[in-house]
Design a protein around this motif. Structure first.
Motif, mmCIF file in Angstrom:
data_model
loop_
_atom_site.group_PDB
_atom_site.id
_atom_site.type_symbol
_atom_site.label_atom_id
_atom_site.label_comp_id
_atom_site.label_asym_id
_atom_site.label_seq_id
_atom_site.Cartn_x
_atom_site.Cartn_y
_atom_site.Cartn_z
ATOM 1 N N VAL A 1 0.836 -1.194 0.000
ATOM 2 C CA VAL A 1 0.000 0.000 0.000
ATOM 3 C C VAL A 1 0.872 1.245 0.000
ATOM 4 O O VAL A 1 0.590 2.237 -0.666
ATOM 5 C CB VAL A 1 -0.937 -0.004 1.229
ATOM 6 C CG1 VAL A 1 -1.759 1.273 1.261
ATOM 7 C CG2 VAL A 1 -1.835 -1.212 1.190
ATOM 8 N N ALA B 1 2.034 1.845 -3.425
ATOM 9 C CA ALA B 1 0.936 2.359 -4.253
ATOM 10 C C ALA B 1 0.691 3.828 -3.957
ATOM 11 O O ALA B 1 0.524 4.648 -4.874
ATOM 12 C CB ALA B 1 -0.324 1.543 -3.992
ATOM 13 N N ARG B 2 0.684 4.180 -2.669
ATOM 14 C CA ARG B 2 0.461 5.573 -2.293
ATOM 15 C C ARG B 2 1.586 6.470 -2.802
ATOM 16 O O ARG B 2 1.341 7.580 -3.299
ATOM 17 C CB ARG B 2 0.340 5.695 -0.773
ATOM 18 C CG ARG B 2 -1.021 5.284 -0.242
ATOM 19 C CD ARG B 2 -1.065 5.316 1.271
ATOM 20 N NE ARG B 2 -2.400 4.955 1.755
ATOM 21 C CZ ARG B 2 -3.390 5.839 1.889
ATOM 22 N NH1 ARG B 2 -3.186 7.109 1.601
ATOM 23 N NH2 ARG B 2 -4.577 5.436 2.306
ATOM 24 N N GLY C 1 1.148 6.956 -6.430
ATOM 25 C CA GLY C 1 0.091 7.948 -6.650
ATOM 26 C C GLY C 1 0.632 9.352 -6.471
ATOM 27 O O GLY C 1 0.326 10.265 -7.238
ATOM 28 N N PRO D 1 -8.469 3.537 4.034
ATOM 29 C CA PRO D 1 -7.950 2.638 2.985
ATOM 30 C C PRO D 1 -7.534 3.452 1.759
ATOM 31 O O PRO D 1 -7.999 4.577 1.562
ATOM 32 C CB PRO D 1 -9.139 1.735 2.655
ATOM 33 C CG PRO D 1 -10.204 2.052 3.616
ATOM 34 C CD PRO D 1 -9.868 3.307 4.327
ATOM 35 N N PHE D 2 -6.677 2.849 0.945
ATOM 36 C CA PHE D 2 -6.114 3.558 -0.200
ATOM 37 C C PHE D 2 -7.193 4.080 -1.137
ATOM 38 O O PHE D 2 -7.174 5.225 -1.588
ATOM 39 C CB PHE D 2 -5.157 2.620 -0.948
ATOM 40 C CG PHE D 2 -4.471 3.260 -2.113
ATOM 41 C CD1 PHE D 2 -3.972 4.565 -2.011
ATOM 42 C CD2 PHE D 2 -4.307 2.581 -3.312
ATOM 43 C CE1 PHE D 2 -3.317 5.158 -3.081
ATOM 44 C CE2 PHE D 2 -3.661 3.169 -4.377
ATOM 45 C CZ PHE D 2 -3.174 4.453 -4.263
ATOM 46 N N ASP D 3 -8.195 3.229 -1.417
ATOM 47 C CA ASP D 3 -9.214 3.662 -2.383
ATOM 48 C C ASP D 3 -10.023 4.828 -1.837
ATOM 49 O O ASP D 3 -10.443 5.704 -2.589
ATOM 50 C CB ASP D 3 -10.112 2.477 -2.790
ATOM 51 C CG ASP D 3 -10.761 1.807 -1.590
ATOM 52 O OD1 ASP D 3 -10.242 2.014 -0.472
ATOM 53 O OD2 ASP D 3 -11.760 1.105 -1.757
ATOM 54 N N GLN D 4 -10.204 4.866 -0.494
ATOM 55 C CA GLN D 4 -10.926 5.997 0.086
ATOM 56 C C GLN D 4 -10.108 7.283 -0.028
ATOM 57 O O GLN D 4 -10.641 8.353 -0.298
ATOM 58 C CB GLN D 4 -11.260 5.706 1.557
ATOM 59 C CG GLN D 4 -12.308 4.623 1.728
ATOM 60 C CD GLN D 4 -13.608 4.959 1.008
ATOM 61 O OE1 GLN D 4 -14.134 6.041 1.154
ATOM 62 N NE2 GLN D 4 -14.090 4.035 0.172
ATOM 63 N N SER D 5 -8.798 7.144 0.165
ATOM 64 C CA SER D 5 -7.934 8.307 0.005
ATOM 65 C C SER D 5 -8.004 8.819 -1.435
ATOM 66 O O SER D 5 -8.031 10.026 -1.691
ATOM 67 C CB SER D 5 -6.487 7.959 0.337
ATOM 68 O OG SER D 5 -6.331 7.788 1.721
ATOM 69 N N LEU D 6 -8.027 7.870 -2.377
ATOM 70 C CA LEU D 6 -8.111 8.259 -3.792
ATOM 71 C C LEU D 6 -9.402 9.026 -4.047
ATOM 72 O O LEU D 6 -9.405 10.044 -4.732
ATOM 73 C CB LEU D 6 -8.059 7.019 -4.688
ATOM 74 C CG LEU D 6 -6.679 6.454 -4.997
ATOM 75 C CD1 LEU D 6 -6.806 5.339 -6.029
ATOM 76 C CD2 LEU D 6 -5.748 7.530 -5.507
ATOM 77 N N LEU D 7 -10.498 8.528 -3.486
ATOM 78 C CA LEU D 7 -11.784 9.213 -3.661
ATOM 79 C C LEU D 7 -11.706 10.626 -3.103
ATOM 80 O O LEU D 7 -12.235 11.567 -3.675
ATOM 81 C CB LEU D 7 -12.887 8.439 -2.936
ATOM 82 C CG LEU D 7 -13.536 7.326 -3.726
ATOM 83 C CD1 LEU D 7 -14.623 6.667 -2.887
ATOM 84 C CD2 LEU D 7 -14.139 7.889 -5.005
ATOM 85 N N TRP E 1 -9.842 12.913 -5.458
ATOM 86 C CA TRP E 1 -10.273 12.914 -6.869
ATOM 87 C C TRP E 1 -10.521 14.328 -7.395
ATOM 88 O O TRP E 1 -10.040 14.679 -8.476
ATOM 89 C CB TRP E 1 -11.504 12.031 -7.031
ATOM 90 C CG TRP E 1 -11.671 11.570 -8.434
ATOM 91 C CD1 TRP E 1 -12.680 11.885 -9.284
ATOM 92 C CD2 TRP E 1 -10.763 10.726 -9.151
ATOM 93 N NE1 TRP E 1 -12.461 11.284 -10.495
ATOM 94 C CE2 TRP E 1 -11.292 10.579 -10.442
ATOM 95 C CE3 TRP E 1 -9.548 10.109 -8.826
ATOM 96 C CZ2 TRP E 1 -10.648 9.821 -11.427
ATOM 97 C CZ3 TRP E 1 -8.916 9.356 -9.799
ATOM 98 C CH2 TRP E 1 -9.474 9.227 -11.074
#
Lengths: 313, 321
Positions: B156, B159-160, B163, B284-290, B293
């Motif tokens: 993770v 990935a972060r 990003g 979580p990573f996907d929440q951070s991405l959201l 956005w």
């Protein structure tokens, strides 16, 4: 298809309300050298840019090798070589690298490109300095590199904007020789220039631009007849008697102008050389020179614009 | 009247030439040196400090980027926020007008390409150069972290961090588009560099003050409810987000600090309103991405708008000197 490589009809360019190019008609034939002449700001460069599709056309049509530069600029630019006024190259690259970049833009396959670059550089005598940076090149060498680019491109039409401006006489002659070489290879050449006597020596036909219009167009002799009037200009150098009076007495002589230092310019409606020689000798004078004057483009140019100014005044 | 032929004819050659020119230029070396000096300092200091950390931290590796060392007072991310625009401006400020001044523009445009291809090729070349530089920097930091911390980053975390790299490139793209826009508008390279740098300084130094004073002037004499205060705060934030630097730092903060849920000074107030969340628990990573956005979209949109403006102006420009 006709023999014309470029056909312009009613070509118009407006800058605001000013007419930079005012509805001109122009035909360039295959394998001829065509000169665009005229004072600065007469619309020569604008005309050239419109033919290449590098600037918008306000009115009229142009047809270059059967293509419309407005709608098919890529096709036109693929077939037409252009040498801009004081051409620039990437100084930090060598001549060959500059040519390679152009070759890539032209989408010439790499293997093919190297050979064509070599041949083109050789044809303008730059092959031995092709690996030097362009920053070390003189102005004349840059112009020649520009010609090499056109040769490499395999262009059917070459458009040269002020190719000889700022060159020394030797470099000018070399460049004109290369322009003749282009013509021999079947390329139609259109060039604009201020160096009138040089232009005269290479051009088949010329067009005289004035205030966005083509004032005169044709071969140099045709222009001379239109502007200077039909006739036989003579240069006479003699002394010992009343030369002017003697010449004026000859039938057919229209005008005698003293040029100083015992020289006269004579205009006649027929060839009067024999009569002039005979009269001067029988009158007791000594004839030192008798020359048939070729009409010079410079004279046509100067005379034409003098007339213009007089009309305007 | 429609023109024929693809506008992308010739993008490839222009792109490769620009990339080669940039990578071999002295300017690029100077910029790289600049970035390394500015980047190495905070990274080295934060690494030193992190080696003494004993408490368990799931995102220890990411702290290299965000830790504010006691002695240096600047995080790596803040340094980048400052340096990336400089790099992008350095790459783009003379891209079009130098062609003009070298008188190569008309010769290049008389080859079978559209102006579109020239501008796009130059932009992509600059962006690729920027990406190469940032990627190198990123890898150096990663490598240094591996060597000096001796802790491998988790999946993770990688990935972060990746990003973060993407956001950094997008941020660089905005400033590259700014500098190219000025290089199209101004014939003089000095003027265009000055304008781009001026805008950069404006956003960095002046804009925070301007934004807060605008917000202050709109504020009521007294806040009567939390909603009012929140609305005021949001207005101030919206003003700040005009600056691409704000978008970048917010996006990066959310990526590299997984605990980030909201942005701004009044985050506690926001948090109080969102029930059921555990304070300081990582997202979580996907929440951070959201969460980021909008920021990323904003950066990309700014880049496209600026490029489009440069494109329109360039199309209308006369080629002749």
């Amino acid at each position: 298809m006709s023999d014309n490589v470029i056909e312009a009809r009613g070509l118009l360019k407006l800058y605001g309300t000013a007419r930079a190019v005012n509805e001109i008609d122009l035909d360039i034939r295959r394998a001829e050298i065509f000169g665009l002449l005229g004072p600065n700001g007469a619309g020569k460069t604008t005309t050239i840019l419109m033919m290449l599709g590098l600037t918008e056309i306000s009115g009229g049509t142009v047809n270059v090798l059967g293509f419309d530069p407005v709608r098919q600029p890529l096709e036109v630019k693929r077939r037409v070589g252009y040498l801009p006024d004081s051409v620039g190259f990437y100084d930090h690259l060598t001549a060959r690298e500059n040519m390679r970049y152009t070759a890539r833009l032209l989408d010439i396959p790499r293997r093919d490109a190297e050979k064509r670059i070599e041949d083109a550089l050789a044809s303008v005598q730059l092959a031995d300095v092709g690996d030097k940076r362009v920053s070390t090149y003189s102005r004349g060498m840059r112009q020649r590199l520009g010609i090499a680019e056109i040769v490499m491109k395999g262009a059917e039409v070459a458009i040269l904007d002020e190719p000889t401006s700022g060159l020394d006489p030797h470099a000018t002659n070399e460049l004109l020789e290369m322009i003749r070489g282009l013509k021999k290879a079947g390329v139609a050449v259109m060039l604009s220039s201020h160096l009138l006597d040089r232009v005269q020596s290479v051009c088949d036909r010329v067009a005289l631009f004035n205030k966005g219009k083509i004032a005169l167009m044709g071969t140099v002799v045709e222009l001379a007849n239109q502007v200077l009037g039909a006739g036989h200009p003579l240069l006479v150098e003699a002394q010992g008697t009343d030369i002017e009076g003697v010449i004026r007495g000859i039938e057919g002589v229209q005008q005698v102008v003293a040029g100083g230092d015992g020289a006269w310019r004579v205009t006649a409606d027929r060839d009067v050389r024999a009569a002039v020689a005979h009269r001067i000798v029988t009158a007791g004078g000594s004839l030192t020179r008798l020359a048939d004057l070729q009409p010079s483009l410079e004279e046509v140019y100067t005379r034409y614009f003098q007339k213009e100014i007089r009309h305007a005044a | 009247m429609r023109r024929e032929g693809s506008p992308f004819t010739g993008v490839g050659p222009v792109f490769t030439k620009e990339l080669a020119d940039h990578l071999s230029s002295i300017r690029m070396m100077v910029l790289t040196l600049f970035v390394i000096v500015f980047g190495a300092f905070p990274v080295a200091s934060s690494l030193q400090q992190l080696r003494t950390v004993v408490s368990a931290d799931a995102y220890l590796f990411l702290r290299i980027f965000t830790l504010e060392p006691e002695r240096v007072q600047i995080t790596f991310v803040t340094a980048l926020n400052f340096i990336i625009p400089l790099m992008a401006i350095g790459l783009g400020f003379d891209s079009v007008n130098s062609e003009f001044n070298r008188r190569t523009l008309s010769r290049v445009l008389s080859q079978p390409i559209y102006r579109d291809a020239l501008l796009l090729g130059k932009f992509l070349g600059g962006l690729a150069t920027l990406a190469v530089g940032l990627m190198a920097l990123w890898l150096i930091v990663f490598g240094a972290g591996l060597l000096l911390l001796g802790v491998p980053p988790g999946g993770v975390e990688v990935a972060r961090a990746a990003g973060f790299l993407v956001v950094a490139i997008a941020y660089g793209g905005v400033w590259l588009a700014v500098s190219m826009l000025f290089s199209v508008i101004f014939r003089s390279t000095a003027t265009s560099a000055l304008c781009a740098l001026g805008l950069w300084l404006f956003f960095f130094i002046l804009w925070p003050m301007v934004a807060s004073s605008i917000a202050m002037s709109m504020a009521p004499v007294q806040f009567t409810s939390a909603d009012e205060l929140l609305g005021f705060e949001q207005f101030g934030q919206a003003l700040m987000r005009v600056s691409p630097g704000t978008l970048f730092s917010e996006a990066v903060a959310a990526l590299l600090n997984p605990e980030t849920r909201v942005f701004g000074d009044f985050s506690n107030l926001f948090l109080a309103r969102s029930r059921g969340t555990i304070p300081n628990a990582p997202l979580p990573f996907d929440q951070s991405l959201l969460l980021i956005w909008p920021q990323v979209t904003g950066l990309v949109a700014a880049m496209i708008v600026l490029f489009a403006a440069a494109y329109v102006i360039f199309q209308r420009e006369e080629v002749r000197a």
